[in-house]
Design a protein around this motif. Structure first.
Motif, PDB file in Angstrom:
ATOM      1  N   GLN A 101       0.852  -1.190   0.000  1.00  0.00           N
ATOM      2  CA  GLN A 101       0.000   0.000   0.000  1.00  0.00           C
ATOM      3  C   GLN A 101       0.888   1.240   0.000  1.00  0.00           C
ATOM      4  N   MET A 102       0.635   2.147  -0.934  1.00  0.00           N
ATOM      5  CA  MET A 102       1.453   3.358  -1.014  1.00  0.00           C
ATOM      6  C   MET A 102       1.238   4.214   0.226  1.00  0.00           C
ATOM      7  N   ARG A 103       2.346   4.569   0.871  1.00  0.00           N
ATOM      8  CA  ARG A 103       2.325   5.313   2.119  1.00  0.00           C
ATOM      9  C   ARG A 103       1.713   4.497   3.252  1.00  0.00           C
ATOM     10  N   SER A 104       2.205   3.287   3.404  1.00  0.00           N
ATOM     11  CA  SER A 104       1.942   2.484   4.582  1.00  0.00           C
ATOM     12  C   SER A 104       3.256   2.381   5.354  1.00  0.00           C
ATOM     13  N   THR A 105       3.224   1.760   6.528  1.00  0.00           N
ATOM     14  CA  THR A 105       4.447   1.627   7.317  1.00  0.00           C
ATOM     15  C   THR A 105       4.544   0.213   7.859  1.00  0.00           C
ATOM     16  N   LEU A 106       5.485  -0.549   7.327  1.00  0.00           N
ATOM     17  CA  LEU A 106       5.743  -1.904   7.805  1.00  0.00           C
ATOM     18  C   LEU A 106       6.419  -1.810   9.169  1.00  0.00           C
ATOM     19  N   LEU A 107       5.874  -2.530  10.150  1.00  0.00           N
ATOM     20  CA  LEU A 107       6.352  -2.378  11.523  1.00  0.00           C
ATOM     21  C   LEU A 107       7.596  -3.200  11.833  1.00  0.00           C
ATOM     22  N   HIS A 108       7.780  -4.306  11.148  1.00  0.00           N
ATOM     23  CA  HIS A 108       8.927  -5.174  11.440  1.00  0.00           C
ATOM     24  C   HIS A 108       9.646  -5.505  10.133  1.00  0.00           C
ATOM     25  N   PRO A 109      10.386  -4.539   9.591  1.00  0.00           N
ATOM     26  CA  PRO A 109      11.014  -4.738   8.280  1.00  0.00           C
ATOM     27  C   PRO A 109      12.145  -5.751   8.332  1.00  0.00           C
ATOM     28  N   PRO A 110      12.426  -6.370   7.198  1.00  0.00           N
ATOM     29  CA  PRO A 110      13.540  -7.325   7.114  1.00  0.00           C
ATOM     30  C   PRO A 110      14.856  -6.605   6.895  1.00  0.00           C
ATOM     31  N   ARG A 111      15.925  -7.366   6.902  1.00  0.00           N
ATOM     32  CA  ARG A 111      17.226  -6.836   6.517  1.00  0.00           C
ATOM     33  C   ARG A 111      17.203  -6.399   5.051  1.00  0.00           C
ATOM     34  N   LEU A 112      18.039  -5.426   4.732  1.00  0.00           N
ATOM     35  CA  LEU A 112      18.203  -4.986   3.361  1.00  0.00           C
ATOM     36  C   LEU A 112      19.397  -5.698   2.734  1.00  0.00           C
ATOM     37  N   PHE A 113      19.494  -5.604   1.412  1.00  0.00           N
ATOM     38  CA  PHE A 113      20.653  -6.226   0.765  1.00  0.00           C
ATOM     39  C   PHE A 113      21.944  -5.557   1.210  1.00  0.00           C
ATOM     40  N   THR A 114      21.841  -4.309   1.655  1.00  0.00           N
ATOM     41  CA  THR A 114      23.050  -3.628   2.111  1.00  0.00           C
ATOM     42  C   THR A 114      23.583  -4.243   3.412  1.00  0.00           C
ATOM     43  N   HIS A 115      22.714  -4.835   4.225  1.00  0.00           N
ATOM     44  CA  HIS A 115      23.213  -5.588   5.380  1.00  0.00           C
ATOM     45  C   HIS A 115      24.139  -6.721   4.913  1.00  0.00           C
ATOM     46  N   GLU A 116      23.714  -7.407   3.845  1.00  0.00           N
ATOM     47  CA  GLU A 116      24.511  -8.524   3.331  1.00  0.00           C
ATOM     48  C   GLU A 116      25.839  -8.015   2.770  1.00  0.00           C
ATOM     49  N   LEU A 117      25.798  -6.872   2.078  1.00  0.00           N
ATOM     50  CA  LEU A 117      27.033  -6.304   1.541  1.00  0.00           C
ATOM     51  C   LEU A 117      27.982  -5.900   2.664  1.00  0.00           C
ATOM     52  N   ARG A 118      27.451  -5.307   3.695  1.00  0.00           N
ATOM     53  CA  ARG A 118      28.313  -4.908   4.820  1.00  0.00           C
ATOM     54  C   ARG A 118      28.929  -6.141   5.484  1.00  0.00           C
ATOM     55  N   ASP A 119      28.139  -7.207   5.605  1.00  0.00           N
ATOM     56  CA  ASP A 119      28.693  -8.438   6.171  1.00  0.00           C
ATOM     57  C   ASP A 119      29.818  -8.996   5.303  1.00  0.00           C
ATOM     58  N   ALA A 120      29.755  -8.681   3.998  1.00  0.00           N
ATOM     59  CA  ALA A 120      30.790  -9.158   3.070  1.00  0.00           C
ATOM     60  C   ALA A 120      31.966  -8.199   2.976  1.00  0.00           C
ATOM     61  N   GLY A 121      31.994  -7.148   3.812  1.00  0.00           N
ATOM     62  CA  GLY A 121      33.134  -6.254   3.863  1.00  0.00           C
ATOM     63  C   GLY A 121      32.962  -4.924   3.164  1.00  0.00           C
ATOM     64  N   TYR A 122      31.762  -4.622   2.647  1.00  0.00           N
ATOM     65  CA  TYR A 122      31.530  -3.381   1.926  1.00  0.00           C
ATOM     66  C   TYR A 122      31.221  -2.221   2.860  1.00  0.00           C
ATOM     67  N   HIS A 123      31.670  -1.050   2.455  1.00  0.00           N
ATOM     68  CA  HIS A 123      31.249   0.215   3.071  1.00  0.00           C
ATOM     69  C   HIS A 123      30.068   0.737   2.254  1.00  0.00           C
TER      70      HIS A 123
END
Length: 477
Positions: free
Chosen positions: A76-98
């Motif tokens: 829904q446009m302009r809704s707010t998910l209360l318990h969002p998942p990890r983003l792909f950037t979490h995975e990149l940071r775990d792999a050593g990315y800034h």
């Protein structure tokens, strides 16, 4: 330069807002895009790339989570998910990315902690070779092509509606594009007002292209261009009726340009079907990061590249204060649309959309009985339950073949594919929003949007005098 392994290239992601698939490299000779064309010449132009939603927040939630919004709860446009998942950037940071992410989020949720390293502008850092001495991912959102930048220079419409983000003093690109020289799609009336909006958008694209050029120039002088993947894409179609907010070709068929020196052949073209749900796993694949098992998409580049897909899927749900439920499946030739509430007209009142002069022109001409042909489709009092388009011959999606006996087998096949897909994700659009609130999935913003409901003038009303916020607002039929 560091001695890090070359199998972890830097990644630049450039997202343009509300562009549509419009650029010189895609054959649009009325726009000025030498830098997008330069990027295409350096890498690959994808010709069959698709957003999952024709509006920003659900589309962007797809990009960063690797999941379909109607599965996740960001539909829904302009809704707010209360318990969002990890983003792909979490995975990149775990792999050593800034991760540098200084501009627009707009995911229909606030990301959980640890998803980025900084929110500072990075182009000047790149130009002066001051980026981190390890693999980095840098994001930028270019907003000049946003729908609101197509509104007239005088902010009377925004002020009338109290749109808080509007800044009437912000710089505007010069008016260069000749309105007489722009193409007008058949589903819009060919009038000076409409041509003016399209020309203004072309000028905005030229400014976006200049900004892309600054990024490419900074990369070139940094000495890191040879080990950097550059991705350019758009979130959805331009802010015109039957484009933004609508999952037809113009709303979801997007540009995708990718350069990767030494891996992607310069000047290449791909007809591989790509969905924005594939972006998150692809960034993980490029970075050598683990791809979460719950991702709905698959990588189209990198070490974990998967076989090409056969279909892409898209949807439309509540757009701010205007409820709807539309689902789409598309293959290389056919575009199938299922309207779950056909009694709701296409052109419900939407505060934001009503600011666009083209929308006002549609309403004015229709009220005067001067709207004809394909341009009259959007002003119908109801929608067909099913729509089917042969996009090879009808890329604008205006000739509905759903009731054509010669295409009955295609309609049945595409409908079955859509049903299979929706069952596989347990489509949350099938549940009333109040149920999702009661389950603790999303915040209760229902009354916030109900307060925006207001009738159009009687002569402009189609189907219902007010927008529909909830299926319960609909009378029986």
């Amino acid at each position: 330069m560091s001695d890090r392994p070359n199998n972890q290239p830097n990644i630049v992601l450039i997202v343009g807002e509300d562009i549509g698939r419009i650029a010189g490299c895609y054959g649009d000779d009325y726009v000025r895009t030498p830098n997008l064309d330069r990027l295409a010449a350096r890498g690959c132009r994808y010709d069959e790339a698709y957003s999952t939603y024709p509006v920003c927040a659900p589309s962007r939630s797809t990009m960063v989570t690797g999941q379909y919004p109607m599965k996740l709860g960001t539909h829904q446009m302009r809704s707010t998910l209360l318990h969002p998942p990890r983003l792909f950037t979490h995975e990149l940071r775990d792999a050593g990315y800034h991760v540098s992410w200084p501009t627009k989020l707009d995911f229909n949720f606030e990301p959980t902690s640890g998803w980025r390293d900084d929110d500072e502008p990075w182009v000047d850092r790149l130009r002066t070779n001051a980026m981190p001495d390890r693999p980095w991912f840098a994001y930028v959102n270019l907003a000049i092509t946003h729908e609101s930048s197509m509104w007239p220079d005088v902010g009377e419409y925004a002020h009338r509606e109290g749109l808080e983000h509007w800044d009437p003093n912000r710089p505007r690109p010069p008016r260069v594009t000749d309105p007489d020289g722009v193409p007008v799609p058949s589903y819009l009336p060919d009038t000076p007002v409409v041509r003016g909006d399209i020309a203004r958008h072309a000028d905005n694209i030229a400014e976006l292209d200049r900004q892309v050029g600054q990024i490419l120039d900074a990369l070139d002088v940094s000495g890191q261009a040879g080990n950097t993947v550059v991705v350019f894409l758009a979130d959805h179609g331009r802010g015109l009726p039957r484009e933004k907010r609508w999952p037809y070709t113009a709303g979801i068929h997007m540009p995708l340009l990718v350069s990767w020196p030494g891996v992607i052949e310069p000047g290449s073209v791909s007809d591989r079907l790509v969905s924005w749900v594939d972006l998150a796993p692809t960034f993980c694949s490029i970075a050598g990061a683990a791809i979460p098992a719950h991702y709905d998409g698959s990588a189209f580049l990198g070490a974990a590249e998967a076989p090409p897909r056969e279909h892409v899927f898209a949807a439309r749900d509540r757009m701010d204060e205007s409820f709807d439920l539309v689902r789409v499946v598309r293959d290389r030739r056919f575009h199938y649309v299922r309207n779950f509430f056909p009694q709701i007209p296409y052109c419900q009142r939407n505060v934001y959309m009503e600011n666009m002069p083209t929308m006002q022109e549609l309403r004015r001409l229709n009220a005067a009985g001067e709207l004809h042909g394909s341009a009259a489709i959007f002003m119908s009092a109801a929608k067909p339950a099913e729509e089917l388009y042969d996009v090879r011959t009808d890329p604008e999606c205006v000739h509905n073949l759903a009731d054509d006996p010669d295409h009955a087998d295609v309609r049945a096949r595409m409908a079955a594919e859509l049903e299979r897909f929706l069952a596989s994700i347990d489509d949350l659009g099938a549940y009333p929003e109040r149920d999702l609130v009661a389950k603790g999935l999303v915040a209760d913003r229902i009354e916030e949007f109900r307060a925006r409901l207001a009738p159009l003038p009687p002569e402009y009303q189609r189907g219902y005098p007010m927008a529909v916020l909830d299926p319960a607002d609909l009378p029986p039929f």
